[in-house]
Design an enzyme around this catalytic site. Structure first.
Site, PDB file in Angstrom:
ATOM      1  N   GLY A  78     -17.869  20.774  -0.350  1.00 25.73           N
ATOM      2  CA  GLY A  78     -19.311  20.702  -0.595  1.00 25.73           C
ATOM      3  C   GLY A  78     -19.955  22.085  -0.554  1.00 25.73           C
ATOM      4  N   ASP A 287     -20.581  19.508  12.755  1.00 27.48           N
ATOM      5  CA  ASP A 287     -19.209  19.219  12.304  1.00 27.48           C
ATOM      6  C   ASP A 287     -18.300  18.776  13.455  1.00 27.48           C
ATOM      7  OD1 ASP A 287     -19.908  19.772   9.716  1.00 27.48           O
ATOM      8  OD2 ASP A 287     -19.086  21.801   9.706  1.00 27.48           O
ATOM      9  N   ARG A 362     -11.613  16.085   9.210  1.00 27.04           N
ATOM     10  CA  ARG A 362     -11.977  16.042  10.637  1.00 27.04           C
ATOM     11  C   ARG A 362     -11.655  14.677  11.252  1.00 27.04           C
ATOM     12  NH1 ARG A 362     -13.717  21.139  10.886  1.00 27.04           N
ATOM     13  NH2 ARG A 362     -15.213  21.819   9.311  1.00 27.04           N
TER      14      ARG A 362
HETATM   15  C1  S3P Z   1     -21.762  24.285   5.942  1.00 34.20           C
HETATM   16  C2  S3P Z   1     -22.912  23.628   6.296  1.00 34.20           C
HETATM   17  C3  S3P Z   1     -22.930  22.302   6.925  1.00 34.20           C
HETATM   18  C4  S3P Z   1     -21.551  21.906   7.431  1.00 34.20           C
HETATM   19  C5  S3P Z   1     -20.465  22.209   6.456  1.00 34.20           C
HETATM   20  C6  S3P Z   1     -20.432  23.699   6.148  1.00 34.20           C
HETATM   21  C7  S3P Z   1     -21.871  25.627   5.354  1.00 34.20           C
HETATM   22  O1  S3P Z   1     -23.338  21.353   5.946  1.00 34.20           O
HETATM   23  O2  S3P Z   1     -21.523  20.539   7.762  1.00 34.20           O
HETATM   24  O3  S3P Z   1     -19.207  21.839   6.992  1.00 34.20           O
HETATM   25  O4  S3P Z   1     -20.860  26.361   5.317  1.00 34.20           O
HETATM   26  O5  S3P Z   1     -22.969  26.007   4.939  1.00 34.20           O
HETATM   27  P1  S3P Z   1     -24.904  21.066   5.630  1.00 34.20           P
HETATM   28  O6  S3P Z   1     -25.494  22.269   5.039  1.00 34.20           O
HETATM   29  O7  S3P Z   1     -24.889  19.911   4.672  1.00 34.20           O
HETATM   30  O8  S3P Z   1     -25.503  20.694   6.960  1.00 34.20           O
END
Ligand code: S3P
Length: 409
Positions: A78, A287, A362
């Site tokens: 993501g 996380d 995870r």
């Molecule tokens: C991340 C932000 C978080 C986290 C993801 C990594 C990042 O997500 O949960 O594992 O590297 O910017 P969100 O921005 O959706 O909170």
């Protein structure tokens, strides 16, 4: 420890926009960081890995990316897709972004809404802004102020990266402070309106180290030190939650790399008690909440996790998945809209779990830890997904003396 996944993505994605060669050390071998490197290659950025976490990112400058010939496959990541959308907003060409089964179910509207206001055109998307996506950027973008309804570093970072291409000052506010790695890295590299090529060291990933610290807390007799781990205060909610549960993680040898604090972390097996995790603490431990719920299973008393609705849109619906995983080991766990409650009991015998990780690294690692303290017979389907963040996880557990035969994958 493998290098921090969040900082690793940024070393590649922001390094690519620097004027010259960025020497990166400590970069993880995990598939998520590889996804960022691969899509940057498709945009004309050469990234050479020299082994042992060392890499050179041949930065092409803010205007040097070239149009991709094929769809950009962000895999399970993501962060790759959302940060890349921020960069692509400022590129005067079209690109298609795709992801695996898990990423294709994750909402992109949260980044596309502000990026559209800045000038990004979304030419194609599935349903309500789910991947695959086809976008076209432009230059310059319109500077905006964005009052984000969600505390999310991915949303914040996408807007900041688009802001590099905007015609004025772009600002973002969020309900709680999410991880600030982009802010720190841009401050490290900033040179007027451009980004200078400076070396970047990626400290060890606290989100991976957390599983080894967690294993030590679960398995009697453990005494574990993890070296050079990032302890950025926007990430250390896990350590603060452990303190509430009665476990002390000692920090030694404090240091700083490119504005990111790091330290060695030392923990010994300890008896845990239940606690409440909510508000800013949930954001700072986002996380690690499935892991805290897992440890709570062996703590005395109830642990309630709240204000964590975001868990529903991670690599899986982590509220539902964590509760199902815990129940499969015979743990008493209850789902809430915005979190979960675990009724822990260190004496209650566990049963061997049957867990389907379903594209969520995870969840697979949490189940591996419980397998170490459950009777033999736990089976984890889809455990290969652990390679997205911590390819050497089971080897690291074995090196610490854990009986990894208890973990059948
Ligand atoms: C991340 C932000 C978080 C986290 C993801 C990594 C990042 O997500 O949960 O594992 O590297 O910017 P969100 O921005 O959706 O909170």
């Amino acid at each position: 420890m493998p290098g921090d996944k969040s900082i690793g993505h940024r070393s590649l994605l922001i390094g690519a926009l620097c004027d010259g060669d960025v020497a990166v050390t400590g970069l993880s071998d995990g598939e998520d960081n590889r996804s960022s490197a691969r899509v940057l290659g498709q945009l004309g950025v050469s990234i050479v890995r020299h082994g042992d976490g060392r890499a050179t990112v041949h930065g092409v400058g803010l205007e040097g990316l070239s149009p991709p010939r094929e769809p950009l496959d962000c895999g399970n990541s993501g962060t790759t897709m959302r940060l890349l959308l921020g960069i692509l907003a400022g590129q005067p060409f079209e690109a298609t972004l795709v992801g695996d089964h898990s990423l294709s179910r994750r909402p992109m509207k949260r980044v596309l809404a502000p990026l559209r206001r800045m000038g990004l055109e979304v030419l194609a998307a599935r349903d309500d802004d789910y991947p695959p996506l086809t976008v076209r950027g432009r230059r310059p973008l319109t500077a905006i102020h964005y009052d984000s309804p969600i505390a999310s570093a991915q949303i914040k970072s996408a807007i900041m990266l688009a802001g590099l291409y905007a015609d004025g000052e772009t600002t973002v506010t969020e309900p709680e402070l999410s991880r600030d790695h982009s802010e720190r890295m841009l401050a490290w590299l900033r040179s007027g309106k451009r980004l200078a090529a400076r070396p970047i060291h990626v400290p060890g990933d606290l989100s991976s180290a957390a599983f080894l610290l967690g294993a030590a807390l679960l398995v009697p007799g453990s005494d574990v030190v993890v070296e050079d781990v990032g302890v950025n205060p926007t990430r250390t909610g896990f350590l603060d939650a452990l303190a509430l549960m009665g476990a002390h993680v000692a920090h030694t040898a404090p240091r700083e790399h490119n504005h990111e604090p790091a330290a060695d972390l030392h923990v010994r097996h300890a008896a845990l008690v239940g606690t409440r995790i909510a508000g800013a603490l949930s954001v700072r431990a986002i996380d690690e909440l499935p892991l805290l719920a897992t440890l709570a299973a062996r703590a005395r008393g109830a642990t309630e996790i709240r204000d964590a609705r975001e868990l529903r849109v991670k690599e899986s619906d982590r509220i539902a998945k964590t509760v199902a995983m815990l129940r499969s080991f015979g743990v008493d766990a209850v789902e809430h809209d915005d979190g979960l409650t675990v009724h822990g009991d260190p004496e209650r015998p566990l049963s061997p779990g049957q867990v389907d990780a379903d594209g969520d690294h995870r969840i697979a690692m949490c189940a591996s830890l419980l397998a170490l303290v459950a009777p033999p017979g736990t089976e984890i389907r889809g455990a290969e997904t652990i390679a997205t963040s911590f390819p050497s996880f089971h080897d690291a557990l074995a090196a610490l003396g854990a009986d990894t035969r208890l973990i059948r994958t």
